[in-house]
Design an enzyme around this catalytic site. Structure first.
Site, PDB file in Angstrom:
ATOM      1  N   ALA A  97     -25.207  10.189 -32.788  1.00 31.87           N
ATOM      2  CA  ALA A  97     -24.977  11.146 -33.907  1.00 31.87           C
ATOM      3  C   ALA A  97     -26.254  11.909 -34.227  1.00 31.87           C
ATOM      4  CB  ALA A  97     -24.445  10.423 -35.149  1.00 31.87           C
ATOM      5  N   GLY A 110     -24.567  12.902 -27.125  1.00 28.40           N
ATOM      6  CA  GLY A 110     -24.435  11.567 -26.525  1.00 28.40           C
ATOM      7  C   GLY A 110     -22.976  11.180 -26.296  1.00 28.40           C
ATOM      8  N   LYS A 167     -28.253  16.727 -23.987  1.00 30.07           N
ATOM      9  CA  LYS A 167     -28.541  18.168 -23.929  1.00 30.07           C
ATOM     10  C   LYS A 167     -29.435  18.586 -25.092  1.00 30.07           C
ATOM     11  CE  LYS A 167     -25.838  19.481 -27.523  1.00 30.07           C
ATOM     12  NZ  LYS A 167     -26.320  19.954 -28.782  1.00 30.07           N
ATOM     13  N   ASP A 184     -18.781  20.330 -26.361  1.00 33.03           N
ATOM     14  CA  ASP A 184     -19.976  20.161 -25.509  1.00 33.03           C
ATOM     15  C   ASP A 184     -19.671  19.421 -24.206  1.00 33.03           C
ATOM     16  OD1 ASP A 184     -21.471  21.364 -27.479  1.00 33.03           O
ATOM     17  OD2 ASP A 184     -22.327  19.501 -28.258  1.00 33.03           O
TER      18      ASP A 184
HETATM   19  O1  C5P Z   1     -15.743  20.226 -30.474  1.00 37.73           O
HETATM   20  P1  C5P Z   1     -16.278  19.045 -31.197  1.00 37.73           P
HETATM   21  O2  C5P Z   1     -15.251  17.993 -31.454  1.00 37.73           O
HETATM   22  O3  C5P Z   1     -17.520  18.493 -30.594  1.00 37.73           O
HETATM   23  O4  C5P Z   1     -16.730  19.595 -32.619  1.00 37.73           O
HETATM   24  C1  C5P Z   1     -16.973  18.736 -33.710  1.00 37.73           C
HETATM   25  C2  C5P Z   1     -16.938  19.534 -34.979  1.00 37.73           C
HETATM   26  O5  C5P Z   1     -18.078  20.417 -35.031  1.00 37.73           O
HETATM   27  C3  C5P Z   1     -15.748  20.446 -35.145  1.00 37.73           C
HETATM   28  O6  C5P Z   1     -14.668  19.777 -35.738  1.00 37.73           O
HETATM   29  C4  C5P Z   1     -16.289  21.537 -36.034  1.00 37.73           C
HETATM   30  O7  C5P Z   1     -16.321  21.107 -37.370  1.00 37.73           O
HETATM   31  C5  C5P Z   1     -17.724  21.655 -35.590  1.00 37.73           C
HETATM   32  N1  C5P Z   1     -17.925  22.724 -34.597  1.00 37.73           N
HETATM   33  C6  C5P Z   1     -17.822  24.048 -34.994  1.00 37.73           C
HETATM   34  N2  C5P Z   1     -18.031  25.045 -34.083  1.00 37.73           N
HETATM   35  C7  C5P Z   1     -18.358  24.765 -32.801  1.00 37.73           C
HETATM   36  C8  C5P Z   1     -18.483  23.414 -32.377  1.00 37.73           C
HETATM   37  C9  C5P Z   1     -18.263  22.430 -33.306  1.00 37.73           C
HETATM   38  O8  C5P Z   1     -17.537  24.338 -36.159  1.00 37.73           O
HETATM   39  N3  C5P Z   1     -18.591  25.761 -31.957  1.00 37.73           N
END
Ligand code: C5P
Length: 301
Positions: A97, A102, A6, A137
Site C-alpha cells: 500500500a 505491489g 513501478k 497498473d
Molecule cells: O484500477 P485500480 O483498482 O488500481 O484503482 C484503484 C482506485 O484508484 C480506483 O478505484 C480509483 O479510485 C483510483 N484511480 C483513479 N484513476 C486512475 C487509477 C486509479 O481514480 N487512473
C-alpha cells in the site's frame, strides 16, 4: 515468477471521468524491487489459498480479497475452467500500500504463472486485457521496462530508453490508499489549489531525456501530479524529500500515490551513498537501492 515494482517518472492527472476514474498520462518505469510468486495446483475444493510473507504483510488481504486471487479467478473464467483450486505463495519485497504497484505485481505474476501451469494458449495481449479489467497498473506490471500509459494508465506504449537509472526507495511508516489520494486530488482541485494537466504533450521533454539516457536530464523532467495530494495527507513526507535533495539526490518525488518516496541518483555509487545518508536521518522506515528499467512479470531466471 517474479514481478517488479513501478515508479511513475511522470504522472499527469487530466481530470475525473464519468466512471469515477481519473484520466491520466503517465510514464511507468519498472525497477528491481520484485515480489516472488509461486503458483501450484491446490487440493480439490480448497479454492484460492494465498500465503504471503515479508515486510508488513498483515495489511495484505488474504483469500479471495487478494488481487492475486482475483487474477486467478478472472483467468479461470476467461478460459472456462470450472473451479480454481490454486495455492499462491507471495514473498513481498515491494512495499505494501505504498504507491509502487505491489498488488499489481502479484496479480501480473499470478497471470503469467497460471498461464504456464494450466498450459494455456493465450497471448500476452489477451493477458493484458484480463489484467486491465482487474486494475489500472496491472498491464504495466506484465509489460515492464519503461512505458507511457494513458486512459486509467492501462493503455500502454513502450518507451525507448538507453537510461540505466539508479534509485533510492524510502519506505514510510504510514500507508496510503490510492482512492484516498485521488479523492484528495479532487478536493484540492475543487478548492482551486491545483488544476488538471492540459492536453499538450507534457511528456515530450522527459521522453527525449530517456532516449538520451542521462540521469541529470531525466531528473529535470520527473513530475507527479498526485504529490500535492499525498503531501496534504502526509505532510511529514516533505521533510523526507527535502533531506534527499540536501544529501545530493538529483530529484526526489513521491512514488505514484505514495507514501513511498523515490530519489534519483547519478549512478550506483551515488545511490548507495544516498541510501546510507537517508537511513541515518531517522526520517524513513528503511531504504532500498533499485535499478530500472527491468522486465515485467516473468518466470524467475
Ligand atoms: O484500477 P485500480 O483498482 O488500481 O484503482 C484503484 C482506485 O484508484 C480506483 O478505484 C480509483 O479510485 C483510483 N484511480 C483513479 N484513476 C486512475 C487509477 C486509479 O481514480 N487512473
Amino acid at each position: 515468477m517474479v514481478a517488479p515494482a513501478k515508479v511513475n517518472l511522470s504522472l499527469r492527472v487530466r481530470g475525473v471521468r464519468s466512471d469515477g476514474y481519473h484520466e491520466i498520462t503517465t510514464v511507468f518505469h519498472a525497477v528491481s524491487l520484485v515480489d516472488e510468486v509461486t503458483v501450484r495446483e491446490g487440493a480439490p475444493g480448497t479454492g484460492c489459498v494465498i500465503t504471503t510473507t515479508g515486510d508488513r504483510v498483515e495489511s495484505v488481504p488474504g483469500g479471495d480479497g487478494n488481487i492475486a486471487a482475483k487474477a486467478a479467478l478472472a483467468l479461470a473464467r476467461h478460459v472456462g475452467r470450472p473451479a480454481t483450486d490454486v495455492s499462491i505463495d507471495i514473498t513481498k519485497a515491494i512495499p505494501v500500500a505504498a504507491g509502487m504497484a505491489g498488488g499489481s505485481a502479484d496479480a501480473a505474476a499470478t497471470l503469467v504463472g497460471l498461464r504456464r501451469l494450466w498450459a494455456l494458449d493465450i497471448t500476452d495481449s489477451t493477458l493484458a486485457e484480463i489484467a486491465a479489467g482487474l486494475g489500472s497498473d496491472i498491464p504495466f506490471s506484465l509489460m515492464g521496462g519503461t512505458a507511457r500509459g494513458t486512459g486509467r494508465g492501462e493503455v500502454l506504449t513502450p518507451v525507448l530508453t538507453d537510461a540505466e537509472l539508479h534509485w533510492v526507495v524510502a519506505l514510510s511508516d504510514a500507508e496510503l490508499s490510492t482512492p484516498r489520494v485521488y479523492a484528495e486530488w479532487d478536493r484540492l482541485m475543487a478548492e482551486g489549489l491545483l488544476a488538471p494537466a492540459g492536453d499538450d504533450d507534457v511528456d515530450a521533454p522527459l521522453l527525449s531525456a530517456l532516449r538520451r539516457g542521462d540521469p541529470r536530464d531525466v531528473a529535470a523532467h520527473l513530475v507527479n501530479d498526485l504529490e500535492p495530494a499525498a503531501l496534504a495527507l502526509r505532510p511529514s513526507l516533505r521533510g523526507v524529500l527535502d533531506a534527499a535533495l540536501e544529501y545530493g539526490a538529483l530529484a526526489a518525488l513521491v512514488s505514484g500515490s505514495g507514501p513511498t518516496c523515490v530519489f534519483l541518483a547519478e549512478g550506483r555509487d551515488a545511490a548507495i551513498a544516498l541510501a546510507a545518508e537517508m537511513a541515518g536521518t531517522g526520517l524513513v522506515r528503511g531504504v532500498r537501492h533499485a535499478v530500472g528499467p527491468v522486465p515485467g512479470a516473468r518466470v524467475a531466471p
